[in-house]
Design an enzyme around this catalytic site. Sequence first.
Site, PDB file in Angstrom:
ATOM      1  N   THR A 332       0.852  -1.188   0.000  1.00  9.54           N
ATOM      2  CA  THR A 332       0.000   0.000   0.000  1.00  9.54           C
ATOM      3  C   THR A 332       0.889   1.239   0.000  1.00  9.54           C
ATOM      4  O   THR A 332       1.974   1.224   0.584  1.00  9.54           O
ATOM      5  CB  THR A 332      -0.955   0.000   1.219  1.00  9.54           C
ATOM      6  OG1 THR A 332      -1.809   1.143   1.150  1.00  9.54           O
ATOM      7  CG2 THR A 332      -0.204   0.006   2.534  1.00  9.54           C
ATOM      8  N   HIS A 384       2.314 -11.589  14.136  1.00  9.56           N
ATOM      9  CA  HIS A 384       3.284 -12.155  15.066  1.00  9.56           C
ATOM     10  C   HIS A 384       2.952 -13.588  15.458  1.00  9.56           C
ATOM     11  O   HIS A 384       3.758 -14.269  16.114  1.00  9.56           O
ATOM     12  CB  HIS A 384       3.367 -11.278  16.320  1.00  9.56           C
ATOM     13  CG  HIS A 384       4.739 -11.228  16.928  1.00  9.56           C
ATOM     14  ND1 HIS A 384       5.668 -12.227  16.756  1.00  9.56           N
ATOM     15  CD2 HIS A 384       5.347 -10.282  17.693  1.00  9.56           C
ATOM     16  CE1 HIS A 384       6.774 -11.924  17.399  1.00  9.56           C
ATOM     17  NE2 HIS A 384       6.611 -10.738  17.976  1.00  9.56           N
TER      18      HIS A 384
END
Length: 411
Positions: A332, A384
């Site tokens: 992006t 994560h």
Amino acid sequence: MSDILMPQMGESVAEGTIVRWIKKAGDRVDRDEPLFEISTDKVDAEIPSPSAGVLVEIRAKAGETVAVGSVVAVIDDARAEAAGRLNPEGSSGETSANPPVEPEEESAPAQTAVPGVAAPGSRPLAAAEGAPGGPRRKTSPLVRRIALEHGVDLSMVAGTGLGGRVTKGDILGFLEAGSSPGVSTEVVPMSVMRRKIAEHMVLSRRTSAHVHSVFEVDYTRVAKIRAARKEDYGRQGVTLTYMSFLMKAVVEALKAFPVMNASLDGENIVYRRNINLGIAVALDWGLIVPVIPRAEEKDVLALSRAMQDLASRARSKQLRPEDVHGGTFTITNPGAYGALFGTPIINQPQVAILDVGVIEKRVAVIDDAIAIRTRGYLSLGFDHRLIDGAVADRFLSHVRRTLENFDPDDV
């Protein structure tokens, strides 16, 4: 007669919302001429007519969500020639056998009113039909809701719909003109695309353990290569941008760190063999992420051409379902609007997303001397649950190293 069906816009798409009708009942329609516009959780698109003829019936109004395969309209393909003689401009008129259908919500069915008692599921009488004792007026549920929220007496609103019915446009115009004392807001329903974006963003936040890491990159070498090759690319109809180099650098890093191109399926890690690179495209009405499939097989020119084509078709609502399906990693670019960097939300079911900050000339220290360099930030958002910080930073380091040492022969 030909039935017009709600098309299948992607494997997992079960329904679509009709945003607007481009043609009206009674209009002549040519084959492949845009007929109506739909929005799904995958793509917004204009749907062409499968045959030439006269649009004789619209069965699904603008704003309705319809199951895939449902009949939304009917075309009389035998009347195409007759329509051309009777109505050469292709517009409907009073002589049409089928009057135009308003692209507004269905009128609420008439109900028998009991004095002092509201029908089940209906709005209070004062908001739905005007002041007590006022004339009874048919309106759509949406119009009644807007009237109730703003305390508007519908008997005071001039209706332009069939039979003097108050339409959504009438009441919004009434509010905008300040005819309702003390009202300074406008209430409009969210578009299908905006609703889907909201749902996906909340889902992603709930699904992934978001962490972000930020690196600064020196684009000075890339800027020089771009200046030298920009005209060559232009002669081939392609614009050479910083994103062209970024895409190539990201692809090389994904090859080196395949876990960044993976996804999670329960307790299993799904490694993707192909790199399907998603490029976020900002639209006036929302955000969409078209995909460059098999990006690992493309050079800088091919990546640039693919990105340019997808962005152009996204803005003109010409994307196909396959153009937004199967992405494995997303880039992006809010830097195009001046943002230093951002902390983007992961595009599920992917596990990482790269944010590109503004690329500009800055003061830097090079070999203990002050220098002017072309620099910018890269921010990596990663899940994560699967990716450790060390892996994410090594990935970003690989991207930075490729950009700062870009080989001119690769462009």
